[in-house]
Design a protein around this motif. Structure first.
Motif, short mmCIF file in Angstrom:
data_model
loop_
_atom_site.label_atom_id
_atom_site.label_comp_id
_atom_site.label_asym_id
_atom_site.label_seq_id
_atom_site.Cartn_x
_atom_site.Cartn_y
_atom_site.Cartn_z
N LYS A 5 1.01 -1.22 -0.16
CA LYS A 5 0.05 0.01 0.06
C LYS A 5 0.83 1.14 -0.03
CE LYS A 5 -3.65 -2.29 2.85
NZ LYS A 5 -4.29 -2.49 3.98
N ILE A 6 0.75 2.06 -1.05
CA ILE A 6 1.42 3.30 -1.30
C ILE A 6 0.67 4.62 -1.01
CG2 ILE A 6 3.13 4.41 -2.95
CD1 ILE A 6 4.05 1.66 -1.93
N LEU A 7 1.23 5.64 -0.20
CA LEU A 7 1.04 7.08 -0.15
C LEU A 7 1.83 7.81 -1.02
CD1 LEU A 7 -1.01 9.00 1.51
CD2 LEU A 7 0.65 8.89 3.23
N LEU A 8 1.17 8.73 -1.71
CA LEU A 8 2.00 9.39 -2.50
C LEU A 8 2.03 10.96 -2.08
CD1 LEU A 8 0.39 8.58 -6.04
CD2 LEU A 8 2.14 7.38 -5.06
N VAL A 9 3.03 11.52 -2.15
CA VAL A 9 3.26 12.89 -1.81
C VAL A 9 3.96 13.86 -2.76
CG1 VAL A 9 4.21 14.33 0.27
CG2 VAL A 9 3.30 12.18 0.59
N ALA A 10 3.28 15.03 -2.93
CA ALA A 10 3.83 15.91 -3.81
C ALA A 10 3.94 17.49 -3.25
CB ALA A 10 3.34 15.89 -5.11
N VAL A 11 5.10 18.07 -3.47
CA VAL A 11 5.21 19.56 -2.97
C VAL A 11 4.96 20.52 -4.08
CG1 VAL A 11 6.80 21.32 -2.38
CG2 VAL A 11 6.86 19.10 -1.19
N VAL B 88 5.38 23.50 -5.95
CA VAL B 88 6.05 24.99 -5.48
C VAL B 88 5.48 26.21 -6.29
CG1 VAL B 88 8.27 26.27 -6.17
CG2 VAL B 88 8.24 23.71 -5.62
N ASP B 89 5.18 27.21 -5.38
CA ASP B 89 4.44 28.31 -5.87
C ASP B 89 4.71 28.74 -7.26
OD1 ASP B 89 3.30 28.55 -3.53
OD2 ASP B 89 4.52 30.23 -2.60
N GLY B 90 3.81 28.87 -8.15
CA GLY B 90 3.99 29.11 -9.61
C GLY B 90 4.11 28.08 -10.56
N HIS B 91 4.27 26.85 -9.87
CA HIS B 91 4.45 25.64 -10.72
C HIS B 91 3.38 24.48 -10.30
CE1 HIS B 91 8.14 28.00 -10.62
NE2 HIS B 91 8.56 27.52 -11.82
N ASP B 92 2.35 24.86 -10.19
CA ASP B 92 1.40 23.77 -10.11
C ASP B 92 0.33 23.13 -11.27
OD1 ASP B 92 0.04 26.13 -10.23
OD2 ASP B 92 -1.42 25.95 -8.56
N ASP B 93 0.91 23.94 -12.12
CA ASP B 93 -0.05 23.62 -13.57
C ASP B 93 -0.07 21.91 -13.68
OD1 ASP B 93 -0.54 26.08 -13.83
OD2 ASP B 93 0.98 26.35 -15.44
N ASP B 94 0.71 21.38 -13.49
CA ASP B 94 1.09 19.75 -13.90
C ASP B 94 1.04 19.06 -12.81
OD1 ASP B 94 3.42 20.54 -13.28
OD2 ASP B 94 4.46 19.59 -14.77
N ARG C 278 1.96 22.89 -0.67
CA ARG C 278 2.24 24.09 -1.28
C ARG C 278 3.58 24.88 -0.40
NH1 ARG C 278 0.45 27.00 -5.31
NH2 ARG C 278 -1.57 25.87 -5.57
N ARG C 279 4.60 25.00 -1.01
CA ARG C 279 5.78 25.84 -0.48
C ARG C 279 6.35 26.58 -1.45
NH1 ARG C 279 7.87 23.08 4.15
NH2 ARG C 279 9.77 24.12 3.82
N ARG C 280 7.18 27.43 -0.77
CA ARG C 280 8.11 28.38 -1.84
C ARG C 280 8.99 27.59 -2.48
NH1 ARG C 280 8.42 34.29 1.31
NH2 ARG C 280 6.12 34.97 1.20
N ALA C 281 9.45 26.63 -1.65
CA ALA C 281 10.65 25.57 -2.20
C ALA C 281 10.84 24.44 -1.20
CB ALA C 281 11.93 26.30 -1.97
N PRO C 282 11.04 23.29 -1.60
CA PRO C 282 11.07 22.27 -0.48
C PRO C 282 12.22 22.38 0.39
CG PRO C 282 11.40 21.42 -3.18
CD PRO C 282 11.30 22.95 -2.88
N ASP C 283 11.65 21.72 1.51
CA ASP C 283 12.33 21.68 2.89
C ASP C 283 13.82 21.03 2.89
OD1 ASP C 283 12.59 22.42 5.82
OD2 ASP C 283 12.93 20.51 5.84
#
Length: 482
Positions: free
Chosen positions: A69-75, A77-83, A109-114
């Motif tokens: 069983k898999i959980l998916l996670v995405a960050v 980045v502001d201004g790059h959420d189209d795809d 949503r973040r300004r940049a990944p931690d």
């Protein structure tokens, strides 16, 4: 984790303090903990699964005997959420192809990944809660994690945390069948795993202490031994692939001398490249409706309507965020792309974002040196609706086909011939009437554009293969002043 002289054999972590070989029961190791490649340290909180903790027969990074069983996670980045949604949809398909099931998604949503945890400690706690609620085995992140991020996340989540790159590498490991393909995938895996080797300091030391309490230092650690063996294996694989590259270069030179044009099929994964080659040449390539079903290139002869014979080669498909390790490793196979006379770019017209897939393929083509090659766009799967015809009508010079039914295939073959012939320069030949054999040879070897009968000669405008042009050089008119 250990490496033998013949290949990469990851250690399978069982219960705490035990190490199991690929084909054996767990064996207790005294005063030592296993070297790991990104898996969490064995504690009371460690979760089962983790894409490999139960072993299996796969030589990929994801080794399993059950569907995890898999959980998916995405960050985002502001201004790059189209795809972002499209990327996660594709990641879910990748996970399914790798043999696991997605049970949930999380985006942030973040300004940049931690830098430390990719998502930040607060979001990591939320991910852990959702992982526990869904009883997931592994958390897969949509972007590549640094070794430090992966290690920190596994400590926080209490279960394996891997990235998109690991999933793609595993799929390639499952599907590679030729010796060359297996070597390329293994090389990519080792380059990915190298910075992720971890140990426990002096607990893994092979030499310590001394007579009378004298200390000679910690000595060489098992981690360092693994790293040295890994480096040796990488160098061996690189040497093997260099030999393959030299062999391909020799073949390419022989092909150019023969004058046979080379057409290379490229495109996004699951666009129908192998189906198209089968339709054109009866190549018998494996065709499945899944990502990366075929990795090894296949070359067959294709007869064009004008009588010419060309070589047609299928290549590995591409995908968003294709791991750099794979692009580097597969440069041997993809060396046919920069030398192609024509790229047949197959596009799945029924895909949600054909334009995005075209852009991804072209970017990778440019990265491997094939960005300047002539391209023929082929919109496939015309049998699934009107999208293929609509896209072809909006793209001058393209073709709409259905590889599965054969619709539009005759037009595609004609377009390939026309495009190859159009690349040849137009030359004018003045051939005396007494040399009827030369006139016949021009008709047989080239494309005659026009003929003008004069009193003593035939004036022909034609396109000839570059390697054949020298045979007729004496019949080219000499310009004044030469």
């Amino acid at each position: 984790m250990s490496i033998d002289e013949d290949g990469w054999e990851p250690t399978v972590v069982g219960q705490a303090g035990q190490v199991a070989g690929p084909n054996s029961e767990p064996v207790q190791e005294a005063d030592a903990e296993p070297v790991t490649a990104g898996h969490p340290a064995e504690t009371a909180e460690t979760h089962r699964g983790g894409f490999g903790e139960f072993g299996g027969e796969s030589r990929g990074l994801i080794e399993r005997t059950f569907r995890e069983k898999i959980l998916l996670v995405a960050v985002v980045v502001d201004g790059h959420d189209d795809d972002t949604d499209a990327s996660l949809d594709e990641l879910e398909l990748l996970v399914d192809t790798a043999g696991a099931d997605v049970v949930g998604r999380l985006t942030q949503r973040r300004r940049a990944p931690d830098p430390a945890t990719y998502v930040g400690s607060g979001k990591a706690a939320e991910i852990k809660q959702m992982a526990e609620a869904t009883d997931c085995d592994t958390v897969v992140f949509d972007d590549q994690l640094s070794p430090a991020q992966q290690f920190n996340l596994e400590k926080l989540l209490g279960r394996s945390a891997i990235d998109r790159t690991a999933v793609i590498l595993d799929i390639f490991a499952q599907n590679a069948s030729s010796q060359e393909g297996k070597a390329q995938v293994e090389l990519a895996q080792l380059r990915y795993l190298a910075p992720r080797l971890k140990g426990r300091g002096k607990a893994l030391s092979q030499q310590a202490g001394g007579l009378g309490g004298a200390r000679r230092g910690p000595g060489e650690k098992a981690l360092e031994t693994d790293r040295r063996r890994l480096d040796r294996r990488v160098h061996k694989l690189e040497a093997e692939l260099r030999e393959v590259r030299q062999h391909r270069s020799t073949q390419s030179k022989a092909r150019r001398r023969s004058g046979v044009a080379h057409v290379v099929i490229v495109g996004y994964t699951n666009a129908g490249k192998s189906s198209l080659e089968n339709r054109l040449t009866d190549a018998g390539v494996l065709v499945e409706d899944r990502l990366f079903a075929t990795l090894d290139p296949t070359t067959r002869k294709l007869a064009l309507p004008g009588g010419e014979v060309v070589l047609l080669t299928d290549t590995v498909g591409f995908v968003r965020k294709l791991p750099h390790e794979l692009v580097e490793a597969f440069k041997t196979t993809l060396s046919v792309v920069p030398e192609a006379d024509l790229l047949v770019h197959v596009v799945d017209a029924s895909a949600p974002d054909p334009a995005g897939e075209i852009a991804v393929v072209r970017a990778i083509m440019a990265e491997i040196g094939g960005g300047d090659r002539p391209e023929l766009l082929v919109f496939n799967k015309a049998d699934r609706g009107a999208d293929a015809a609509r896209l072809a009508a909006a793209t001058p010079g393209s073709v709409a086909v259905s590889a599965s039914t054969g619709q539009g295939i005759d037009g595609l073959v004609q377009a390939i011939g026309d495009r190859l012939r159009s690349q040849r320069p137009v030359i004018e030949l003045h051939i005396p009437w007494a040399r009827g054999d030369v006139i016949a040879a021009v008709h047989a070897l080239g494309e005659v554009l026009s003929e003008v009968s004069e009193e003593e000669q035939m004036v022909m405008r034609t396109r000839l293969p570059e390697e054949q042009r020298g045979r007729f050089s004496e019949f080219e008119p000499v310009a004044v002043g030469e």
